[in-house]
Design a protein around this motif. Structure first.
Motif, PDB file in Angstrom:
ATOM      1  N   THR A 259       7.689   3.961  -4.430  1.00 56.27           N
ATOM      2  CA  THR A 259       7.253   2.865  -3.261  1.00 56.27           C
ATOM      3  C   THR A 259       8.341   2.003  -3.638  1.00 56.27           C
ATOM      4  O   THR A 259       9.255   1.615  -4.266  1.00 56.27           O
ATOM      5  CB  THR A 259       5.813   2.774  -4.446  1.00 56.27           C
ATOM      6  OG1 THR A 259       5.406   3.443  -4.668  1.00 56.27           O
ATOM      7  CG2 THR A 259       5.005   1.774  -3.881  1.00 56.27           C
ATOM      8  N   ALA A 260       8.051   1.331  -2.536  1.00 56.46           N
ATOM      9  CA  ALA A 260       9.638  -0.153  -2.174  1.00 56.46           C
ATOM     10  C   ALA A 260       8.974  -1.418  -3.540  1.00 56.46           C
ATOM     11  O   ALA A 260       8.083  -1.245  -3.745  1.00 56.46           O
ATOM     12  CB  ALA A 260       9.080  -0.652  -0.896  1.00 56.46           C
TER      13      ALA A 260
ATOM     14  N   ASP B 216       9.290  -5.223  -4.926  1.00 59.33           N
ATOM     15  CA  ASP B 216       9.715  -6.716  -4.169  1.00 59.33           C
ATOM     16  C   ASP B 216      10.859  -7.071  -3.259  1.00 59.33           C
ATOM     17  O   ASP B 216      11.499  -7.201  -2.042  1.00 59.33           O
ATOM     18  CB  ASP B 216       9.123  -7.404  -5.437  1.00 59.33           C
ATOM     19  CG  ASP B 216       7.825  -7.804  -5.930  1.00 59.33           C
ATOM     20  OD1 ASP B 216       7.264  -6.805  -4.444  1.00 59.33           O
ATOM     21  OD2 ASP B 216       7.502  -8.320  -5.808  1.00 59.33           O
TER      22      ASP B 216
ATOM     23  N   ARG C 175       4.693 -11.474  -0.166  1.00 58.15           N
ATOM     24  CA  ARG C 175       5.246 -10.674  -2.320  1.00 58.15           C
ATOM     25  C   ARG C 175       3.390 -11.076  -2.738  1.00 58.15           C
ATOM     26  O   ARG C 175       3.067 -10.245  -3.850  1.00 58.15           O
ATOM     27  CB  ARG C 175       6.242 -11.314  -2.533  1.00 58.15           C
ATOM     28  CG  ARG C 175       6.474 -10.478  -3.769  1.00 58.15           C
ATOM     29  CD  ARG C 175       7.277 -11.439  -4.135  1.00 58.15           C
ATOM     30  NE  ARG C 175       9.182 -12.011  -3.305  1.00 58.15           N
ATOM     31  CZ  ARG C 175       9.854 -12.235  -3.614  1.00 58.15           C
ATOM     32  NH1 ARG C 175       9.904 -13.317  -4.788  1.00 58.15           N
ATOM     33  NH2 ARG C 175      10.724 -12.509  -3.342  1.00 58.15           N
TER      34      ARG C 175
ATOM     35  N   TYR D  24       0.048  -9.125  -2.309  1.00 57.96           N
ATOM     36  CA  TYR D  24       0.772  -8.197  -3.311  1.00 57.96           C
ATOM     37  C   TYR D  24       0.675  -7.955  -4.655  1.00 57.96           C
ATOM     38  O   TYR D  24      -0.502  -7.202  -4.866  1.00 57.96           O
ATOM     39  CB  TYR D  24       1.340  -7.014  -2.599  1.00 57.96           C
ATOM     40  CG  TYR D  24       1.143  -6.054  -1.165  1.00 57.96           C
ATOM     41  CD1 TYR D  24       1.384  -6.885  -0.219  1.00 57.96           C
ATOM     42  CD2 TYR D  24       1.138  -5.160  -1.368  1.00 57.96           C
ATOM     43  CE1 TYR D  24       0.608  -5.948   1.331  1.00 57.96           C
ATOM     44  CE2 TYR D  24       1.370  -4.150   0.086  1.00 57.96           C
ATOM     45  CZ  TYR D  24       0.937  -4.749   1.011  1.00 57.96           C
ATOM     46  OH  TYR D  24       0.098  -3.676   1.893  1.00 57.96           O
TER      47      TYR D  24
ATOM     48  N   ARG E 273      -0.340  -4.475  -5.579  1.00 60.79           N
ATOM     49  CA  ARG E 273      -0.789  -3.113  -5.341  1.00 60.79           C
ATOM     50  C   ARG E 273       1.191  -2.964  -5.098  1.00 60.79           C
ATOM     51  O   ARG E 273       1.983  -3.811  -5.324  1.00 60.79           O
ATOM     52  CB  ARG E 273      -0.254  -2.851  -3.900  1.00 60.79           C
ATOM     53  CG  ARG E 273      -2.817  -3.013  -3.853  1.00 60.79           C
ATOM     54  CD  ARG E 273      -2.698  -2.768  -1.981  1.00 60.79           C
ATOM     55  NE  ARG E 273      -3.159  -3.632  -1.419  1.00 60.79           N
ATOM     56  CZ  ARG E 273      -3.086  -3.597   0.208  1.00 60.79           C
ATOM     57  NH1 ARG E 273      -2.468  -2.312   0.598  1.00 60.79           N
ATOM     58  NH2 ARG E 273      -3.231  -4.700   0.620  1.00 60.79           N
TER      59      ARG E 273
ATOM     60  N   PHE F 171      14.856   3.230   3.484  1.00 60.30           N
ATOM     61  CA  PHE F 171      14.599   3.416   2.484  1.00 60.30           C
ATOM     62  C   PHE F 171      14.566   4.752   2.730  1.00 60.30           C
ATOM     63  O   PHE F 171      14.403   5.579   1.251  1.00 60.30           O
ATOM     64  CB  PHE F 171      12.496   3.345   3.121  1.00 60.30           C
ATOM     65  CG  PHE F 171      12.479   1.507   2.516  1.00 60.30           C
ATOM     66  CD1 PHE F 171      12.145   1.289   1.425  1.00 60.30           C
ATOM     67  CD2 PHE F 171      11.386   1.177   3.450  1.00 60.30           C
ATOM     68  CE1 PHE F 171      11.819  -0.251   1.245  1.00 60.30           C
ATOM     69  CE2 PHE F 171      11.464  -0.403   3.468  1.00 60.30           C
ATOM     70  CZ  PHE F 171      11.090  -1.066   1.758  1.00 60.30           C
TER      71      PHE F 171
ATOM     72  N   GLY G 142      14.896   7.342  -1.097  1.00 57.12           N
ATOM     73  CA  GLY G 142      13.416   8.788  -0.813  1.00 57.12           C
ATOM     74  C   GLY G 142      12.100   7.618  -1.252  1.00 57.12           C
ATOM     75  O   GLY G 142      11.752   7.822  -1.809  1.00 57.12           O
ATOM     76  N   ILE G 143      12.067   6.615  -0.725  1.00 56.41           N
ATOM     77  CA  ILE G 143      11.455   5.811  -0.676  1.00 56.41           C
ATOM     78  C   ILE G 143      10.431   5.616   0.229  1.00 56.41           C
ATOM     79  O   ILE G 143      10.543   6.128   1.393  1.00 56.41           O
ATOM     80  CB  ILE G 143      11.265   4.379  -0.777  1.00 56.41           C
ATOM     81  CG1 ILE G 143      11.346   4.191  -1.605  1.00 56.41           C
ATOM     82  CG2 ILE G 143      10.086   3.278  -0.622  1.00 56.41           C
ATOM     83  CD1 ILE G 143      12.124   2.643  -2.535  1.00 56.41           C
ATOM     84  N   SER G 144       9.523   6.740   0.382  1.00 54.11           N
ATOM     85  CA  SER G 144       8.153   6.488   1.427  1.00 54.11           C
ATOM     86  C   SER G 144       6.618   6.145   1.616  1.00 54.11           C
ATOM     87  O   SER G 144       6.022   5.758   2.436  1.00 54.11           O
ATOM     88  CB  SER G 144       7.738   7.828   1.554  1.00 54.11           C
ATOM     89  OG  SER G 144       7.306   8.567   0.095  1.00 54.11           O
ATOM     90  N   ARG G 145       6.280   4.877   0.788  1.00 55.75           N
ATOM     91  CA  ARG G 145       5.601   3.753   0.939  1.00 55.75           C
ATOM     92  C   ARG G 145       6.527   2.622   0.869  1.00 55.75           C
ATOM     93  O   ARG G 145       7.140   2.007  -0.324  1.00 55.75           O
ATOM     94  CB  ARG G 145       4.557   3.379  -0.414  1.00 55.75           C
ATOM     95  CG  ARG G 145       4.233   4.813  -1.092  1.00 55.75           C
ATOM     96  CD  ARG G 145       3.004   5.014  -1.723  1.00 55.75           C
ATOM     97  NE  ARG G 145       1.679   3.722  -2.112  1.00 55.75           N
ATOM     98  CZ  ARG G 145       1.670   2.807  -2.345  1.00 55.75           C
ATOM     99  NH1 ARG G 145       1.246   2.901  -3.938  1.00 55.75           N
ATOM    100  NH2 ARG G 145       0.493   2.016  -2.355  1.00 55.75           N
ATOM    101  N   TYR G 146       6.279   1.689   2.852  1.00 54.15           N
ATOM    102  CA  TYR G 146       6.939   0.546   2.872  1.00 54.15           C
ATOM    103  C   TYR G 146       6.204  -0.779   2.443  1.00 54.15           C
ATOM    104  O   TYR G 146       6.810  -1.804   2.217  1.00 54.15           O
ATOM    105  CB  TYR G 146       6.850   0.504   3.981  1.00 54.15           C
ATOM    106  CG  TYR G 146       8.218   1.753   4.391  1.00 54.15           C
ATOM    107  CD1 TYR G 146       8.530   2.551   3.344  1.00 54.15           C
ATOM    108  CD2 TYR G 146       8.196   1.813   6.066  1.00 54.15           C
ATOM    109  CE1 TYR G 146       9.560   3.734   3.952  1.00 54.15           C
ATOM    110  CE2 TYR G 146       8.807   3.025   6.285  1.00 54.15           C
ATOM    111  CZ  TYR G 146       9.446   3.630   5.928  1.00 54.15           C
ATOM    112  OH  TYR G 146       9.892   4.604   6.272  1.00 54.15           O
ATOM    113  N   ARG G 147       5.031  -0.463   1.927  1.00 55.18           N
ATOM    114  CA  ARG G 147       3.672  -1.966   1.526  1.00 55.18           C
ATOM    115  C   ARG G 147       4.551  -2.418   2.416  1.00 55.18           C
ATOM    116  O   ARG G 147       4.113  -2.063   3.560  1.00 55.18           O
ATOM    117  CB  ARG G 147       4.343  -2.392   0.239  1.00 55.18           C
ATOM    118  CG  ARG G 147       3.886  -1.427  -1.634  1.00 55.18           C
ATOM    119  CD  ARG G 147       4.852  -2.184  -2.901  1.00 55.18           C
ATOM    120  NE  ARG G 147       4.114  -2.927  -3.397  1.00 55.18           N
ATOM    121  CZ  ARG G 147       4.793  -3.851  -3.191  1.00 55.18           C
ATOM    122  NH1 ARG G 147       6.559  -3.720  -3.330  1.00 55.18           N
ATOM    123  NH2 ARG G 147       4.887  -5.067  -4.246  1.00 55.18           N
ATOM    124  N   TYR G 148       4.659  -3.726   2.314  1.00 58.67           N
ATOM    125  CA  TYR G 148       4.143  -4.781   3.570  1.00 58.67           C
ATOM    126  C   TYR G 148       5.597  -4.783   4.182  1.00 58.67           C
ATOM    127  O   TYR G 148       5.762  -5.813   5.049  1.00 58.67           O
ATOM    128  CB  TYR G 148       4.084  -6.148   2.873  1.00 58.67           C
ATOM    129  CG  TYR G 148       4.906  -6.848   1.764  1.00 58.67           C
ATOM    130  CD1 TYR G 148       5.683  -7.435   1.752  1.00 58.67           C
ATOM    131  CD2 TYR G 148       4.980  -6.270   0.492  1.00 58.67           C
ATOM    132  CE1 TYR G 148       6.819  -7.687   0.702  1.00 58.67           C
ATOM    133  CE2 TYR G 148       5.631  -7.702  -0.282  1.00 58.67           C
ATOM    134  CZ  TYR G 148       6.274  -7.629  -0.568  1.00 58.67           C
ATOM    135  OH  TYR G 148       6.871  -8.708  -1.304  1.00 58.67           O
TER     136      TYR G 148
END
Lengths: 197, 177
Positions: A128-129, A131, A189, A192, A197, B142, B146-152
């Motif tokens: 998960t990315a 901030d 940001r 979220y 999240r 990304f 190895g990131i697959s959830r990019y959020r916003y």
């Protein structure tokens, strides 16, 4: 979000092709896309290997940290979650500088190094990315280029009397985009983090 | 001004190549070994992006080749036209965040058809130069970690793209009309 966009492009694409009675183009397009993805990655090997070598030298010489220290007042505001003088900051600055100077070949490897450094600071889910990554990519995708050399070249080729006439307007448009990118990033940001999240 | 910036761009990489190894040598770093060590990670980093790029480029290619892209442009046209966007540049505007190569192709075509110093030619040049291929950059960056959830990240990227487009049209009307 990326799941919906991805699925949407494929489903909508196949339905449109079927409606136009040419569903067979989908197969060809899919395979071409896949081949292109592999080609792009393979082409990256050379420049990434080269710049990773140079960056390792810069890091060992203490230059990356020195650069991070130099721009700290600005980056402390933009990236509150990154420790000051962390090598990630140096890589981010080098990526943005290369972008501004229009050095695409150097910008990409620096950006990937920045992402690796930011991933080391990721305390949550490694898929998960964070901030800081979102802020970096907001800056990167909207980043100013002082001289859009590719398009200037094309204008020149087509006999433009003033190929650089568009430099000023380009800088204006990018500056607007960058301001919005940073603002939206901040707002999102906040939203979220409130939703956890 | 333009000449100064060009000169800086021309010198930036050779100077980096000169100064970084020199500085490292002064600090007592074994320069050759350290370079090789760093470069050794290049292969793995590049290879790691393959599945992400394949996934994204397959979807974009289907979307484009099937004609779905044209449908999208036609659907958006009346709304964007009302905002003062010339219809000719719409395919470019929609393509720009998805595919850098395809957008450049459209821009080149418009410049050839309308002339580089026409309003359309200058507008599309501004649009081409002022933003990056958002989806490609997100997928590549990304993907490399190895990131697959990019959020916003997509939201801020597309908001910036839309602003850049609107700002390009606005400033082109001010300067080139």
């Amino acid at each position: 979000m990326v799941n919906y966009i991805w699925l949407g492009m494929i489903v909508f694409g196949i339905l449109t092709a079927a409606a136009h009675g040419q569903v067979e183009v989908v197969t060809k397009a899919a395979l071409e896309g896949a081949a292109n993805g592999v080609k792009v990655s393979l082409n990256l090997i050379a420049i990434i290997a080269f710049w990773l070598g140079i960056m390792r030298l810069a890091e060992a010489a203490g230059l990356v940290r020195a650069l991070a220290r130099l721009v700290r007042p600005l980056t402390a505001v933009l990236f509150p979650s990154v420790p000051r003088e962390h090598p990630a900051m140096g890589a981010i600055i080098m990526n943005l500088s290369a972008n501004i100077l229009g050095l695409g070949n150097a910008a990409t490897p620096m950006g990937l190094i920045a992402m690796q450094e930011l991933q080391k600071l990721n305390r949550g889910d490694p898929k998960t990315a964070t901030d800081a990554m979102c802020t970096f990519l907001a800056l990167n995708t909207s980043c100013l280029t002082l001289i859009p050399s590719t398009i200037i070249g094309i204008r020149l080729m087509h006999g433009s009397a003033d190929p650089t006439a568009i430099v000023g307007t380009t800088i204006f448009a990018t500056a607007c985009g960058m301001a919005v990118a940073v603002t939206v990033d901040r707002v999102m940001r906040y939203i979220y983090s409130n939703q956890g999240r | 001004m333009y000449e100064i910036i060009s000169e800086i761009s021309r010198w930036a990489i050779p100077l980096t190549l000169l100064l970084v190894p020199l500085a490292a040598m002064v600090r007592g770093v074994p320069v050759f070994e350290t370079f090789v060590e760093g470069a050794g990670e290049g292969f793995a980093t590049a290879i790691k992006t393959i599945p992400y790029l394949v996934a994204m480029l397959v979807a974009i290619n289907i979307f484009r080749a099937s004609g779905a892209m044209d449908v999208l442009v036609h659907t958006l046209s009346p709304y964007l036209n009302r905002l003062g966007f010339p219809a000719e540049v719409l395919p470019h505007a929609v393509m720009r965040p998805l595919s850098g190569g395809a957008a450049l192709g459209i821009a080149t075509d418009l410049i050839a058809t309308h002339g580089p110093d026409s309003f359309i030619g200058r507008l599309v040049s501004t649009m081409q130069g002022s933003t990056d291929t958002t989806f490609y950059v997100l997928t590549l960056y990304f993907g490399s970690v190895g990131i697959s959830r990019y959020r916003y990240a997509i939201v801020s990227g597309l908001a910036a793209d839309f602003t850049t487009l609107a700002a390009s049209v606005f400033i082109a009307h001010q300067v080139f009309r």
